[in-house]
Design a protein around this motif. Structure first.
Motif, mmCIF file in Angstrom:
data_model
loop_
_atom_site.group_PDB
_atom_site.id
_atom_site.type_symbol
_atom_site.label_atom_id
_atom_site.label_comp_id
_atom_site.label_asym_id
_atom_site.label_seq_id
_atom_site.Cartn_x
_atom_site.Cartn_y
_atom_site.Cartn_z
ATOM 1 N N HIS A 39 4.264 3.973 -9.192
ATOM 2 C CA HIS A 39 2.867 4.385 -9.033
ATOM 3 C C HIS A 39 2.622 4.692 -7.563
ATOM 4 C CE1 HIS A 39 2.322 1.669 -12.610
ATOM 5 N NE2 HIS A 39 2.178 2.884 -12.997
ATOM 6 N N ARG A 40 1.619 5.543 -7.321
ATOM 7 C CA ARG A 40 1.223 5.756 -5.941
ATOM 8 C C ARG A 40 -0.118 5.105 -5.691
ATOM 9 N NH1 ARG A 40 1.830 12.038 -6.057
ATOM 10 N NH2 ARG A 40 0.817 11.548 -8.030
ATOM 11 N N ALA A 41 -0.940 5.170 -6.692
ATOM 12 C CA ALA A 41 -2.295 4.617 -6.510
ATOM 13 C C ALA A 41 -2.319 3.192 -7.027
ATOM 14 C CB ALA A 41 -3.314 5.479 -7.247
ATOM 15 N N TYR A 42 -1.995 2.260 -6.172
ATOM 16 C CA TYR A 42 -2.036 0.847 -6.572
ATOM 17 C C TYR A 42 -2.411 -0.023 -5.387
ATOM 18 C CZ TYR A 42 2.487 0.288 -4.279
ATOM 19 O OH TYR A 42 3.500 0.264 -3.348
ATOM 20 N N ILE A 43 -2.869 -1.206 -5.687
ATOM 21 C CA ILE A 43 -3.186 -2.192 -4.659
ATOM 22 C C ILE A 43 -2.745 -3.559 -5.152
ATOM 23 C CG2 ILE A 43 -5.545 -2.616 -5.476
ATOM 24 C CD1 ILE A 43 -4.571 -2.494 -1.781
ATOM 25 N N ASP A 44 -2.197 -4.345 -4.236
ATOM 26 C CA ASP A 44 -1.801 -5.723 -4.530
ATOM 27 C C ASP A 44 -2.773 -6.671 -3.849
ATOM 28 O OD1 ASP A 44 1.431 -4.454 -4.324
ATOM 29 O OD2 ASP A 44 0.711 -5.576 -6.081
ATOM 30 N N LEU A 45 -3.392 -7.548 -4.640
ATOM 31 C CA LEU A 45 -4.301 -8.546 -4.094
ATOM 32 C C LEU A 45 -3.745 -9.931 -4.386
ATOM 33 C CD1 LEU A 45 -7.779 -7.150 -5.286
ATOM 34 C CD2 LEU A 45 -6.569 -6.677 -3.137
ATOM 35 N N MET A 72 0.854 -1.172 0.000
ATOM 36 C CA MET A 72 0.000 0.000 0.000
ATOM 37 C C MET A 72 0.890 1.220 0.000
ATOM 38 S SD MET A 72 -3.347 -0.127 2.231
ATOM 39 C CE MET A 72 -4.269 -1.630 2.317
ATOM 40 N N ALA A 73 0.491 2.228 -0.809
ATOM 41 C CA ALA A 73 1.298 3.444 -0.915
ATOM 42 C C ALA A 73 1.312 4.170 0.422
ATOM 43 C CB ALA A 73 0.718 4.350 -2.000
ATOM 44 N N SER A 74 2.342 4.986 0.651
ATOM 45 C CA SER A 74 2.474 5.644 1.957
ATOM 46 C C SER A 74 1.344 6.656 2.137
ATOM 47 C CB SER A 74 3.826 6.329 2.007
ATOM 48 O OG SER A 74 3.935 7.141 0.868
ATOM 49 N N GLU A 75 1.178 7.595 1.178
ATOM 50 C CA GLU A 75 0.139 8.596 1.394
ATOM 51 C C GLU A 75 -1.206 7.957 1.031
ATOM 52 O OE1 GLU A 75 2.031 9.411 -1.600
ATOM 53 O OE2 GLU A 75 3.849 9.733 -0.453
ATOM 54 N N ASN A 76 -2.008 7.663 2.051
ATOM 55 C CA ASN A 76 -3.229 6.887 1.839
ATOM 56 C C ASN A 76 -4.282 7.574 1.012
ATOM 57 O OD1 ASN A 76 -2.501 4.493 2.827
ATOM 58 N ND2 ASN A 76 -2.826 5.124 4.957
ATOM 59 N N PRO A 112 -0.312 -9.031 1.868
ATOM 60 C CA PRO A 112 0.469 -8.410 2.959
ATOM 61 C C PRO A 112 1.940 -8.278 2.611
ATOM 62 C CG PRO A 112 -0.035 -10.691 3.485
ATOM 63 C CD PRO A 112 -0.718 -10.397 2.180
ATOM 64 N N ASP A 113 2.401 -9.135 1.698
ATOM 65 C CA ASP A 113 3.843 -9.147 1.436
ATOM 66 C C ASP A 113 4.126 -9.428 -0.038
ATOM 67 O OD1 ASP A 113 6.478 -11.487 2.245
ATOM 68 O OD2 ASP A 113 6.534 -9.361 1.599
ATOM 69 N N PRO A 114 3.736 -8.473 -0.914
ATOM 70 C CA PRO A 114 3.937 -8.712 -2.342
ATOM 71 C C PRO A 114 5.424 -8.744 -2.687
ATOM 72 C CG PRO A 114 3.199 -6.460 -1.976
ATOM 73 C CD PRO A 114 3.154 -7.148 -0.646
ATOM 74 N N PRO A 115 5.857 -9.727 -3.493
ATOM 75 C CA PRO A 115 7.262 -9.748 -3.903
ATOM 76 C C PRO A 115 7.564 -8.486 -4.702
ATOM 77 C CG PRO A 115 5.984 -11.403 -5.087
ATOM 78 C CD PRO A 115 5.067 -10.774 -4.099
ATOM 79 N N PRO A 116 8.849 -8.116 -4.819
ATOM 80 C CA PRO A 116 9.181 -6.871 -5.516
ATOM 81 C C PRO A 116 8.498 -6.828 -6.876
ATOM 82 C CG PRO A 116 11.183 -8.083 -4.910
ATOM 83 C CD PRO A 116 10.015 -8.875 -4.412
ATOM 84 N N ARG A 159 -1.558 -26.285 -6.012
ATOM 85 C CA ARG A 159 -1.232 -25.192 -5.091
ATOM 86 C C ARG A 159 -0.684 -24.043 -5.932
ATOM 87 N NH1 ARG A 159 -0.631 -27.140 0.133
ATOM 88 N NH2 ARG A 159 0.821 -25.459 0.715
ATOM 89 N N TYR A 160 -1.219 -22.879 -5.726
ATOM 90 C CA TYR A 160 -0.797 -21.740 -6.559
ATOM 91 C C TYR A 160 -0.934 -20.445 -5.764
ATOM 92 C CZ TYR A 160 -5.726 -20.654 -6.757
ATOM 93 O OH TYR A 160 -6.993 -20.333 -6.371
ATOM 94 N N GLU A 161 -0.291 -19.411 -6.284
ATOM 95 C CA GLU A 161 -0.495 -18.042 -5.810
ATOM 96 C C GLU A 161 -0.833 -17.212 -7.031
ATOM 97 O OE1 GLU A 161 2.692 -17.985 -2.072
ATOM 98 O OE2 GLU A 161 3.211 -17.087 -4.024
ATOM 99 N N CYS A 162 -1.967 -16.538 -6.965
ATOM 100 C CA CYS A 162 -2.364 -15.666 -8.075
ATOM 101 C C CYS A 162 -2.400 -14.245 -7.525
ATOM 102 C CB CYS A 162 -3.740 -16.084 -8.589
ATOM 103 S SG CYS A 162 -4.293 -15.114 -10.004
ATOM 104 N N ARG A 163 -1.453 -13.443 -7.973
ATOM 105 C CA ARG A 163 -1.353 -12.055 -7.500
ATOM 106 C C ARG A 163 -1.789 -11.117 -8.605
ATOM 107 N NH1 ARG A 163 2.911 -14.322 -4.565
ATOM 108 N NH2 ARG A 163 3.007 -13.495 -2.419
ATOM 109 N N ILE A 164 -2.417 -10.032 -8.205
ATOM 110 C CA ILE A 164 -2.736 -8.984 -9.173
ATOM 111 C C ILE A 164 -2.402 -7.625 -8.564
ATOM 112 C CG2 ILE A 164 -5.181 -8.821 -8.470
ATOM 113 C CD1 ILE A 164 -5.765 -8.177 -11.454
#
Ligand code: TA6
Length: 314
Positions: free
Chosen positions: A108-114, A1-5, A97-101, A129-134
């Motif tokens: 970007h500032r306005a982004y979200i990792d799910l 999550m970006a610093s400035e909310n 909670p812990d997106p890889p680099p 078994r998988y991890e699907c990140r967006i």
């Protein structure tokens, strides 16, 4: 999550469902529901909605929301044994909670990792078994970027294969006045003719009836020209060789409970996808699929955009 909310806000949406609002300085915004990891809104600096959301859309998990951008994984369409378009669009994703680099130097500032991970329930229908990140990001210019990373985390040495798509509903003024550039002369599978293979004619696509075509091996750029609004969507895609074009038109529209009878006039799905050749990952391997959508104003006085400029400019 970006610093400035100010750029990222986790809040409650329709029916109290968790959603994230992304905002950019100039006033552009996007909304993402954790249900399905689904983008449901993308607005420009004039607060104009750029994505279609059905007038009858339901926000009732596990049903996908009719509109926006749905994630089709691990199966696109009915190509396989799973439910149509796989299960990812019907699952609850979490904020990573812990997106890889992130493999990109764009700050970007306005982004979200799910993230969506395998579950015991899903293992019954898809034993992997998988991890699907967006990552959903809003660029300073208001561009919308979706980057998915799928990793095979099987511990039994097994590979798995999947198909994938960003099932994208664009908002258009009048479907009969829309053109799609970039798919001319390509081969496609026609879902209305038993997936038979055909070759597209040489001109831009226009629409006067139901269409459901999977274009194979498309260019990385496709343009959707909305003459009425003098607006062009430019899609840039990476790792997604195919593109699906869909409009249910009037008859099919009447059969869909979460779709208004006249909604077909104001939407077009152009879906960046990986369909023809499924992706196969060995344990530890990762696949990336990226879609970037920008909006350019039509330049010519007739409202006609020179598609060559849109498709071949930087
Ligand atoms: O992308 C086109 C398509 O596969 C069509 O065949 C049509 O069924 C559409 O997706 C919508 O699918 P849905 O399962 O969301 O009703």
């Amino acid at each position: 999550m970006a610093s400035e909310n100010v750029h990222v806000e986790l809040c409650k949406g329709v029916n109290g469902l968790d959603k994230v609002i992304l905002r950019e300085i100039r006033g552009c915004s996007a909304e993402v529901y954790l249900n399905g990891g689904q983008v449901t809104s993308w607005k420009n600096e004039f607060r104009e909605q750029l994505l279609f959301l059905s007038s009858k859309a339901t926000f009732k998990p596990p049903n996908a929301i009719r509109g926006g951008i749905q994630i089709c994984f691990p199966q696109f369409g009915t190509i396989g044994s799973l439910e149509q378009h796989g299960f990812a669009r019907n699952r609850l994703w979490i904020v990573d909670p812990d997106p890889p680099p992130f493999p990109s130097n764009i700050s970007h500032r306005a982004y979200i990792d799910l993230i969506l991970r395998h579950s015991e329930e899903d293992a019954k229908i898809w034993p992997h078994r998988y991890e699907c990140r967006i990552r959903v990001a809003l660029g300073p210019g208001g561009d919308l970027m979706l980057t998915s990373r799928i990793r095979n985390t099987n511990t039994d040495g097994k590979s798995f294969s999947f198909t994938f798509a960003y099932h994208t509903y664009f908002s258009v003024t009048d479907i009969s006045e829309v053109r799609v550039e970039g798919l001319e002369t390509l081969d496609y599978l026609d879902n209305l003719k038993n997936k038979e293979r055909f070759t597209e004619q040489g001109d831009a696509l226009t629409f006067e009836s139901e269409v459901d075509k999977v274009y194979l091996g498309t260019p990385t750029k496709i343009a959707i020209l909305d003459h009425e609004r003098k607006r062009t969507f430019v899609l840039r895609k990476d790792g997604l060789p195919d593109a699906v074009v869909w409009n249910p038109w009037d008859k099919k529209a009447k059969t869909m409970v979460d779709f208004g009878d006249d909604d077909y006039k104001h939407m077009l799905c152009v879906t960046a996808a990986c369909v023809e050749k499924p992706v196969t990952l060995k344990p530890g391997e990762e696949w990336k699929g990226r879609l970037e959508i920008s909006v350019v104003p039509s330049s010519y006085c007739s409202g006609q955009l020179d598609p060559r400029r849109a498709l071949f400019s930087g």
